[in-house]
Motif scaffolding. Structure first.
Motif, PDB file in Angstrom:
ATOM      1  N   LYS A   1      49.666  44.486  97.911  1.00  0.00           N
ATOM      2  CA  LYS A   1      49.278  43.475  99.046  1.00  0.00           C
ATOM      3  C   LYS A   1      47.938  43.139  98.515  1.00  0.00           C
ATOM      4  O   LYS A   1      47.605  41.799  98.729  1.00  0.00           O
ATOM      5  N   ASP A   2      47.124  44.051  97.903  1.00  0.00           N
ATOM      6  CA  ASP A   2      45.856  43.248  97.234  1.00  0.00           C
ATOM      7  C   ASP A   2      46.140  42.677  95.779  1.00  0.00           C
ATOM      8  O   ASP A   2      44.686  42.649  95.139  1.00  0.00           O
ATOM      9  N   LYS A   3      47.112  42.281  95.461  1.00  0.00           N
ATOM     10  CA  LYS A   3      47.407  41.532  94.216  1.00  0.00           C
ATOM     11  C   LYS A   3      47.054  42.331  92.977  1.00  0.00           C
ATOM     12  O   LYS A   3      46.876  41.910  91.916  1.00  0.00           O
ATOM     13  N   LYS A   4      47.343  43.488  92.913  1.00  0.00           N
ATOM     14  CA  LYS A   4      47.310  44.272  91.718  1.00  0.00           C
ATOM     15  C   LYS A   4      49.088  44.485  91.374  1.00  0.00           C
ATOM     16  O   LYS A   4      49.822  44.760  91.877  1.00  0.00           O
ATOM     17  N   GLU A   5      49.122  44.191  89.837  1.00  0.00           N
ATOM     18  CA  GLU A   5      50.332  44.124  89.545  1.00  0.00           C
ATOM     19  C   GLU A   5      50.771  45.568  88.971  1.00  0.00           C
ATOM     20  O   GLU A   5      49.877  46.240  88.288  1.00  0.00           O
ATOM     21  N   MET A   6      51.958  46.039  89.248  1.00  0.00           N
ATOM     22  CA  MET A   6      52.258  47.314  89.034  1.00  0.00           C
ATOM     23  C   MET A   6      53.606  47.231  88.373  1.00  0.00           C
ATOM     24  O   MET A   6      54.537  46.272  88.585  1.00  0.00           O
TER      25      MET A   6
ATOM     26  N   ILE B   1      58.614  46.480  99.823  1.00  0.00           N
ATOM     27  CA  ILE B   1      57.880  47.548 100.274  1.00  0.00           C
ATOM     28  C   ILE B   1      56.562  47.685  99.860  1.00  0.00           C
ATOM     29  O   ILE B   1      55.471  47.850 100.324  1.00  0.00           O
ATOM     30  N   LEU B   2      56.629  47.903  98.499  1.00  0.00           N
ATOM     31  CA  LEU B   2      55.234  47.986  97.714  1.00  0.00           C
ATOM     32  C   LEU B   2      54.239  46.763  97.967  1.00  0.00           C
ATOM     33  O   LEU B   2      52.774  46.967  98.115  1.00  0.00           O
ATOM     34  N   GLY B   3      54.783  45.628  98.240  1.00  0.00           N
ATOM     35  CA  GLY B   3      53.959  44.423  98.507  1.00  0.00           C
ATOM     36  C   GLY B   3      53.383  44.491  99.803  1.00  0.00           C
ATOM     37  O   GLY B   3      52.451  43.800 100.220  1.00  0.00           O
ATOM     38  N   LYS B   4      53.961  45.376 100.770  1.00  0.00           N
ATOM     39  CA  LYS B   4      53.219  45.766 102.113  1.00  0.00           C
ATOM     40  C   LYS B   4      51.851  46.494 101.962  1.00  0.00           C
ATOM     41  O   LYS B   4      51.218  46.575 103.146  1.00  0.00           O
ATOM     42  N   HIS B   5      51.709  47.082 100.743  1.00  0.00           N
ATOM     43  CA  HIS B   5      50.739  48.266 101.097  1.00  0.00           C
ATOM     44  C   HIS B   5      49.671  47.772  99.670  1.00  0.00           C
ATOM     45  O   HIS B   5      49.893  47.175  98.732  1.00  0.00           O
ATOM     46  N   THR B   6      48.431  48.144 100.038  1.00  0.00           N
ATOM     47  CA  THR B   6      47.592  48.094  98.937  1.00  0.00           C
ATOM     48  C   THR B   6      47.669  48.976  97.812  1.00  0.00           C
ATOM     49  O   THR B   6      48.191  50.030  98.208  1.00  0.00           O
ATOM     50  N   LEU B   7      46.791  48.911  96.829  1.00  0.00           N
ATOM     51  CA  LEU B   7      46.811  49.897  96.037  1.00  0.00           C
ATOM     52  C   LEU B   7      46.464  51.284  96.544  1.00  0.00           C
ATOM     53  O   LEU B   7      46.929  52.409  96.144  1.00  0.00           O
ATOM     54  N   VAL B   8      45.246  51.319  97.151  1.00  0.00           N
ATOM     55  CA  VAL B   8      44.711  52.421  97.859  1.00  0.00           C
ATOM     56  C   VAL B   8      45.596  53.208  98.568  1.00  0.00           C
ATOM     57  O   VAL B   8      45.955  54.201  98.540  1.00  0.00           O
ATOM     58  N   GLU B   9      46.288  52.589  99.350  1.00  0.00           N
ATOM     59  CA  GLU B   9      47.315  52.906 100.536  1.00  0.00           C
ATOM     60  C   GLU B   9      48.764  53.693  99.880  1.00  0.00           C
ATOM     61  O   GLU B   9      49.078  54.708 100.228  1.00  0.00           O
TER      62      GLU B   9
END
Length: 199
Positions: free
Chosen positions: A80-85, A126-134
């Motif tokens: 969600k916070d635009k970190k690429e995983m 699903i992962l796109g709805k969460h920030t990295l910290v979450e």
């Protein structure tokens, strides 16, 4: 006269053996079998044993009935916070309805292509709805379960319809993160990976 009788009996035995060979097939306990007659599926066999078919115009299509693993290629996902995983997923599935399997995807490679599309799409959503910290500090089991549930029930083109219903689970096997912007993020993510690998 005797020789003619012997030849006739030998010929008869060969003919009967040939018809028996061409008109029977064996279904293993690890398989389903579908009878295809002139291009149309006419019968499905789910029990192991010796079966009969119409010779020459019938062919047998075998389908594995055991639980199978699918290890997908790693794919890029943004939080969600635009970190690429980079996420590597795997799933367990099996064919429940061999006739629908044949009618929709025909082959295991066709089923795996659909699985790949569905699981990657759900993982990305699903992962796109969460920030990295979450994702790092949250409940990873809940995330995995959500991906599995959504993959099972994603509408008329859903997995249940595509491979006919026995999608068992999807899970994340490996995660790496690109372009961390701070040392704090690096430390946090490395701690997450250590915990992740222990699971």
């Amino acid at each position: 006269m005797k020789l003619n009788t012997v030849n006739l009996l030998v010929g008869l035995v060969i003919a009967v053996s040939g018809v028996f060979y061409l008109g029977t097939y064996i279904v293993d306990k690890t398989q389903y079998a579908i009878e295809i007659r002139l291009g149309d599926a006419v019968d499905t066999v789910t029990d192991p044993g010796l079966e009969f078919k119409v010779p020459f115009i019938t062919r047998i299509f075998y389908v594995e009935n055991r639980i199978q693993d699918f290890d997908a290629d790693p794919g890029s996902v943004f939080t969600k916070d635009k970190k690429e995983m980079i996420v590597d997923t795997y799933s367990k599935w099996r064919v429940e309805d061999p006739l629908k399997f044949y009618q929709t995807v025909r082959t295991v490679s066709g089923a795996l292509a659909r699985l790949d599309d569905i699981i990657y799409s759900q993982t990305r959503e699903i992962l796109g709805k969460h920030t990295l910290v979450e994702i790092v500090s949250g409940n990873r089991k809940e995330i995995r379960e959500t991906i599995s549930i959504n993959s099972r029930s994603c509408g008329p083109l859903g997995l249940a319809w595509v491979i006919t219903g026995d999608f068992i689970s999807a899970s994340i096997k490996f995660i790496s993160l690109k372009n961390l912007t701070s040392s704090a993020e690096n430390i946090t993510f490395n701690l997450f990976i250590k915990k992740f690998k222990k699971k």
